[in-house]
Scaffold this motif. Sequence first.
Motif, mmCIF file in Angstrom:
data_model
loop_
_atom_site.group_PDB
_atom_site.id
_atom_site.type_symbol
_atom_site.label_atom_id
_atom_site.label_comp_id
_atom_site.label_asym_id
_atom_site.label_seq_id
_atom_site.Cartn_x
_atom_site.Cartn_y
_atom_site.Cartn_z
ATOM 1 N N LEU A 130 0.824 -1.209 0.000
ATOM 2 C CA LEU A 130 0.000 0.000 0.000
ATOM 3 C C LEU A 130 0.856 1.256 0.000
ATOM 4 O O LEU A 130 0.527 2.250 -0.667
ATOM 5 N N LEU A 131 1.958 1.241 0.748
ATOM 6 C CA LEU A 131 2.857 2.398 0.764
ATOM 7 C C LEU A 131 3.438 2.635 -0.628
ATOM 8 O O LEU A 131 3.470 3.774 -1.127
ATOM 9 N N ASN A 132 3.884 1.567 -1.285
ATOM 10 C CA ASN A 132 4.412 1.703 -2.641
ATOM 11 C C ASN A 132 3.332 2.141 -3.634
ATOM 12 O O ASN A 132 3.600 2.934 -4.541
ATOM 13 N N SER A 133 2.131 1.621 -3.461
ATOM 14 C CA SER A 133 1.030 2.001 -4.356
ATOM 15 C C SER A 133 0.689 3.482 -4.195
ATOM 16 O O SER A 133 0.393 4.171 -5.180
ATOM 17 N N LEU A 134 0.728 3.967 -2.954
ATOM 18 C CA LEU A 134 0.452 5.387 -2.712
ATOM 19 C C LEU A 134 1.541 6.266 -3.311
ATOM 20 O O LEU A 134 1.246 7.309 -3.923
ATOM 21 N N LEU A 135 2.802 5.880 -3.139
ATOM 22 C CA LEU A 135 3.900 6.661 -3.717
ATOM 23 C C LEU A 135 3.795 6.679 -5.240
ATOM 24 O O LEU A 135 3.991 7.731 -5.874
ATOM 25 N N ARG A 136 3.472 5.544 -5.830
ATOM 26 C CA ARG A 136 3.292 5.482 -7.284
ATOM 27 C C ARG A 136 2.113 6.360 -7.710
ATOM 28 O O ARG A 136 2.171 7.042 -8.745
ATOM 29 N N ASN A 137 1.055 6.350 -6.920
ATOM 30 C CA ASN A 137 -0.122 7.163 -7.207
ATOM 31 C C ASN A 137 0.232 8.646 -7.205
ATOM 32 O O ASN A 137 -0.129 9.394 -8.128
ATOM 33 N N TYR A 138 0.947 9.082 -6.178
ATOM 34 C CA TYR A 138 1.339 10.492 -6.097
ATOM 35 C C TYR A 138 2.273 10.879 -7.246
ATOM 36 O O TYR A 138 2.128 11.950 -7.853
ATOM 37 N N LEU A 139 3.244 10.013 -7.563
ATOM 38 C CA LEU A 139 4.176 10.319 -8.642
ATOM 39 C C LEU A 139 3.460 10.360 -9.990
ATOM 40 O O LEU A 139 3.793 11.175 -10.854
ATOM 41 N N HIS A 140 2.483 9.470 -10.171
ATOM 42 C CA HIS A 140 1.726 9.437 -11.422
ATOM 43 C C HIS A 140 1.030 10.766 -11.680
ATOM 44 O O HIS A 140 0.952 11.225 -12.823
ATOM 45 N N HIS A 141 0.542 11.387 -10.602
ATOM 46 C CA HIS A 141 -0.173 12.665 -10.725
ATOM 47 C C HIS A 141 0.708 13.855 -10.373
ATOM 48 O O HIS A 141 0.203 14.965 -10.194
ATOM 49 N N ARG A 142 2.024 13.635 -10.245
ATOM 50 C CA ARG A 142 3.008 14.684 -9.979
ATOM 51 C C ARG A 142 2.709 15.455 -8.690
ATOM 52 O O ARG A 142 2.909 16.675 -8.609
ATOM 53 N N LEU A 143 2.245 14.743 -7.688
ATOM 54 C CA LEU A 143 1.958 15.347 -6.383
ATOM 55 C C LEU A 143 3.161 15.119 -5.471
ATOM 56 O O LEU A 143 3.141 14.307 -4.544
ATOM 57 N N LEU A 144 4.239 15.855 -5.735
ATOM 58 C CA LEU A 144 5.503 15.619 -5.035
ATOM 59 C C LEU A 144 5.435 15.996 -3.564
ATOM 60 O O LEU A 144 6.034 15.326 -2.712
ATOM 61 N N ASP A 145 4.737 17.074 -3.246
ATOM 62 C CA ASP A 145 4.650 17.492 -1.842
ATOM 63 C C ASP A 145 3.962 16.427 -0.994
ATOM 64 O O ASP A 145 4.426 16.092 0.103
ATOM 65 N N GLN A 146 2.836 15.899 -1.506
ATOM 66 C CA GLN A 146 2.136 14.835 -0.772
ATOM 67 C C GLN A 146 2.992 13.580 -0.651
ATOM 68 O O GLN A 146 3.000 12.925 0.391
ATOM 69 N N ALA A 147 3.724 13.248 -1.711
ATOM 70 C CA ALA A 147 4.585 12.068 -1.669
ATOM 71 C C ALA A 147 5.692 12.248 -0.640
ATOM 72 O O ALA A 147 6.014 11.326 0.112
ATOM 73 N N ASP A 148 6.268 13.446 -0.580
ATOM 74 C CA ASP A 148 7.338 13.700 0.386
ATOM 75 C C ASP A 148 6.809 13.658 1.818
ATOM 76 O O ASP A 148 7.482 13.144 2.721
ATOM 77 N N LYS A 149 5.608 14.181 2.029
ATOM 78 C CA LYS A 149 5.001 14.117 3.371
ATOM 79 C C LYS A 149 4.734 12.674 3.788
ATOM 80 O O LYS A 149 4.923 12.311 4.956
ATOM 81 N N LEU A 150 4.298 11.859 2.831
ATOM 82 C CA LEU A 150 4.064 10.447 3.143
ATOM 83 C C LEU A 150 5.375 9.755 3.517
ATOM 84 O O LEU A 150 5.412 8.962 4.471
ATOM 85 N N LEU A 151 6.446 10.074 2.789
ATOM 86 C CA LEU A 151 7.755 9.497 3.124
ATOM 87 C C LEU A 151 8.197 9.895 4.527
ATOM 88 O O LEU A 151 8.807 9.107 5.246
ATOM 89 N N ALA A 152 7.888 11.135 4.905
ATOM 90 C CA ALA A 152 8.315 11.630 6.208
ATOM 91 C C ALA A 152 7.529 11.000 7.350
ATOM 92 O O ALA A 152 8.072 10.786 8.443
ATOM 93 N N LYS A 153 6.254 10.681 7.108
ATOM 94 C CA LYS A 153 5.385 10.209 8.187
ATOM 95 C C LYS A 153 5.289 8.687 8.259
ATOM 96 O O LYS A 153 5.093 8.129 9.344
ATOM 97 N N ALA A 154 5.407 8.022 7.116
ATOM 98 C CA ALA A 154 5.234 6.558 7.087
ATOM 99 C C ALA A 154 6.597 5.886 6.974
ATOM 100 O O ALA A 154 7.460 6.345 6.224
ATOM 101 N N SER A 155 6.771 4.824 7.710
ATOM 102 C CA SER A 155 8.023 4.068 7.643
ATOM 103 C C SER A 155 7.766 2.723 6.965
ATOM 104 O O SER A 155 6.687 2.142 7.091
ATOM 105 N N PHE A 156 8.786 2.246 6.253
ATOM 106 C CA PHE A 156 8.647 0.957 5.588
ATOM 107 C C PHE A 156 8.673 -0.142 6.644
ATOM 108 O O PHE A 156 9.551 -0.152 7.513
ATOM 109 N N PRO A 157 7.732 -1.073 6.611
ATOM 110 C CA PRO A 157 7.621 -2.072 7.692
ATOM 111 C C PRO A 157 8.736 -3.104 7.658
ATOM 112 O O PRO A 157 9.212 -3.503 6.586
ATOM 113 N N ASP A 158 9.141 -3.529 8.837
ATOM 114 C CA ASP A 158 10.092 -4.631 8.947
ATOM 115 C C ASP A 158 9.394 -5.933 8.546
ATOM 116 O O ASP A 158 8.208 -6.120 8.814
#
Length: 245
Positions: A130-158
């Motif tokens: 889901l995290l990868n799908s969201l990042l791909r979704n944001y990049l597809h629509h060129r929503l870089l600010d939202q993608a960067d905020k998601l990177l800052a708040k969400a961590s990749f699970p162990d």
Amino acid sequence: FPASHPLREPLLAALTPLAAGAAAAAEEGAEKKKRAATISPESELYHALLVLLLQLDGGALEPAVGSAALALDRLSTYNRRTLDPISEKIYFYASWAHERAGKLGELRSSLLAYHRTACLHHNAAGQAVLLNSLLRNYLHHRLLDQADKLLAKASFPDGASNCQLARFLYYSGRIKALQLEYTEAHRCLLQAQRKAPSSRGLGFRLTVHKLGAIVQLLLGEIPDRAIFRDPAARAPMLPYLKLVQ
């Protein structure tokens, strides 16, 4: 599937235009349904996933979007750890169906909700997809600010697979490169190359190498010559080799 099961009729309706000899199969199923009393959630969602894959392979994109929504709605009614491996696949192919149908933006809010649920349920595989799908979704629509905020708040699970980690590192590197943070982008892309499978996933590895070569040139560095010498990559990487030269 029992006759009263909510997924029985939608799945049969989805299969009818795709499968040859559907009428004969339906008659055979009518005989078997007399013995069917219950069906496990794992079995019903696995069948829903197979129908979705069949529609995607057959190019039935609009019906695939409907089947994806049906599977996602049904998945949200359960909280079982035995469903985690199947939910991971459903999330991925639901996003892929919407992307191929040009409706990726419509799924974004649902993906955010499913990601929150996966975090609460400690579904590591689902979180990663889901995290990868969201990042791909944001990049597809060129929503870089939202993608960067998601990177800052969400961590990749162990505990998630290396393939998902490689995708996460690639998307992170792409976001950082677009924000002109080339050093961090190079670090992420280098890790993505190391985590990617060496014997398969050629398209992914080429994509990472292409972006990595551009980022290294922007850093004033020369990319490793080995990426241009691989026989499988020689033709696709030729324009980047000329650029390096």
